[in-house]
Design a protein around this motif. Structure first.
Motif, PDB file in Angstrom:
ATOM      1  N   LYS A  98       0.763  -1.401   0.136  1.00  0.00           N
ATOM      2  CA  LYS A  98      -0.019   0.060   0.056  1.00  0.00           C
ATOM      3  C   LYS A  98       0.895   1.302  -0.124  1.00  0.00           C
ATOM      4  N   GLY A  99       2.034   1.323   0.814  1.00  0.00           N
ATOM      5  CA  GLY A  99       2.903   2.253   0.822  1.00  0.00           C
ATOM      6  C   GLY A  99       1.901   3.803   1.171  1.00  0.00           C
ATOM      7  N   THR A 100       2.259   4.708   0.568  1.00  0.00           N
ATOM      8  CA  THR A 100       1.500   5.899   0.740  1.00  0.00           C
ATOM      9  C   THR A 100       0.327   6.234  -0.311  1.00  0.00           C
ATOM     10  N   ASP A 101       0.005   5.265  -0.997  1.00  0.00           N
ATOM     11  CA  ASP A 101      -1.041   5.123  -2.159  1.00  0.00           C
ATOM     12  C   ASP A 101      -2.503   5.490  -1.398  1.00  0.00           C
ATOM     13  N   LEU A 102      -3.458   6.199  -1.878  1.00  0.00           N
ATOM     14  CA  LEU A 102      -4.663   6.381  -1.259  1.00  0.00           C
ATOM     15  C   LEU A 102      -5.625   5.477  -1.957  1.00  0.00           C
ATOM     16  N   GLY A 103      -5.342   4.898  -3.150  1.00  0.00           N
ATOM     17  CA  GLY A 103      -6.123   4.258  -4.201  1.00  0.00           C
ATOM     18  C   GLY A 103      -5.365   3.973  -5.585  1.00  0.00           C
ATOM     19  N   SER A 104      -6.382   3.472  -6.389  1.00  0.00           N
ATOM     20  CA  SER A 104      -5.677   3.047  -7.697  1.00  0.00           C
ATOM     21  C   SER A 104      -7.044   2.908  -8.828  1.00  0.00           C
ATOM     22  N   LEU A 105      -6.443   2.611 -10.016  1.00  0.00           N
ATOM     23  CA  LEU A 105      -7.375   2.500 -11.114  1.00  0.00           C
ATOM     24  C   LEU A 105      -8.307   1.261 -10.916  1.00  0.00           C
ATOM     25  N   ASP A 106      -9.555   1.290 -10.852  1.00  0.00           N
ATOM     26  CA  ASP A 106     -10.302  -0.035 -10.848  1.00  0.00           C
ATOM     27  C   ASP A 106      -9.912  -0.686 -12.262  1.00  0.00           C
ATOM     28  N   PRO A 107      -9.361  -2.040 -11.796  1.00  0.00           N
ATOM     29  CA  PRO A 107      -9.289  -2.644 -13.008  1.00  0.00           C
ATOM     30  C   PRO A 107     -10.215  -3.065 -14.050  1.00  0.00           C
ATOM     31  N   ASP A 108     -11.572  -3.034 -13.486  1.00  0.00           N
ATOM     32  CA  ASP A 108     -12.777  -3.223 -14.137  1.00  0.00           C
ATOM     33  C   ASP A 108     -13.161  -1.914 -15.005  1.00  0.00           C
ATOM     34  N   THR A 109     -13.276  -1.009 -14.344  1.00  0.00           N
ATOM     35  CA  THR A 109     -13.838   0.365 -14.855  1.00  0.00           C
ATOM     36  C   THR A 109     -13.037   1.301 -15.130  1.00  0.00           C
ATOM     37  N   LYS A 110     -11.628   1.141 -14.921  1.00  0.00           N
ATOM     38  CA  LYS A 110     -10.389   2.040 -15.093  1.00  0.00           C
ATOM     39  C   LYS A 110     -10.542   3.404 -14.603  1.00  0.00           C
ATOM     40  N   LYS A 111     -11.635   3.629 -13.366  1.00  0.00           N
ATOM     41  CA  LYS A 111     -11.654   4.887 -12.889  1.00  0.00           C
ATOM     42  C   LYS A 111     -10.990   4.866 -11.615  1.00  0.00           C
ATOM     43  N   LEU A 112     -10.247   6.176 -11.113  1.00  0.00           N
ATOM     44  CA  LEU A 112      -9.689   6.007  -9.722  1.00  0.00           C
ATOM     45  C   LEU A 112     -10.617   5.725  -8.955  1.00  0.00           C
ATOM     46  N   THR A 113      -9.987   4.837  -8.147  1.00  0.00           N
ATOM     47  CA  THR A 113     -11.031   4.282  -6.949  1.00  0.00           C
ATOM     48  C   THR A 113     -10.037   4.225  -5.707  1.00  0.00           C
ATOM     49  N   PRO A 114     -10.567   4.915  -4.307  1.00  0.00           N
ATOM     50  CA  PRO A 114      -9.868   4.457  -3.056  1.00  0.00           C
ATOM     51  C   PRO A 114      -9.969   3.197  -2.661  1.00  0.00           C
TER      52      PRO A 114
END
Length: 133
Positions: free
Chosen positions: A64-80
């Motif tokens: 996880k590190g300092t990340d808050l989220g990522s791109l959802d592999p299904d929708t490609k939307k930034l997701t927490p």
């Protein structure tokens, strides 16, 4: 990283019932001590308070590190990521044998980035399940 008082560390550990709050791995089965993880990293303004701390295994905390989220592999939307202080684990994940299956966009990004289903992690879960834990 700021200092976290021992009383606060004890509180976070007890609240988590000795499990990683992300992957649910038990601390008693880990070779390494679990860590105090800032849900919102300090560099993003997160504080070292109970509402922003989670007990995390070494795997989850490092991935996880300092990340808050990522791109959802299904929708490609930034997701927490899944937030253990605000959300219920069972609403976002399901344990299918030794595999952690995501149920929501937050679950998908958390499973992907924290790498819940790496082969060595699955093997560890299989061993815990077979021993009754």
């Amino acid at each position: 990283m700021s200092y976290i008082p021992s009383a606060l560390r004890r509180f976070v550990t007890q609240r988590a019932a000795g499990q990683c709050e992300y992957c649910r791995f038990p601390q008693t089965a880990s070779f390494f001590a679990f860590e105090m993880e800032h849900i919102i990293a300090e560099k993003h303004g997160g504080l070292s308070i109970a509402e922003n701390l989670a007990l995390a295994c070494t795997y989850c905390n490092r991935f996880k590190g300092t990340d808050l989220g990522s791109l959802d592999p299904d929708t490609k939307k930034l997701t927490p990521f899944y937030n253990p202080r605000l959300q219920q684990w069972s609403n976002h994940f399901r344990l299918d044998g030794a595999i952690i299956t995501p149920l929501t966009p937050e679950g998908r990004v958390t499973v992907k980035i924290l790498q819940f289903n790496l082969s060595e992690r699955i093997i560890e879960r299989e061993q815990l399940i077979s021993s009754g834990e």
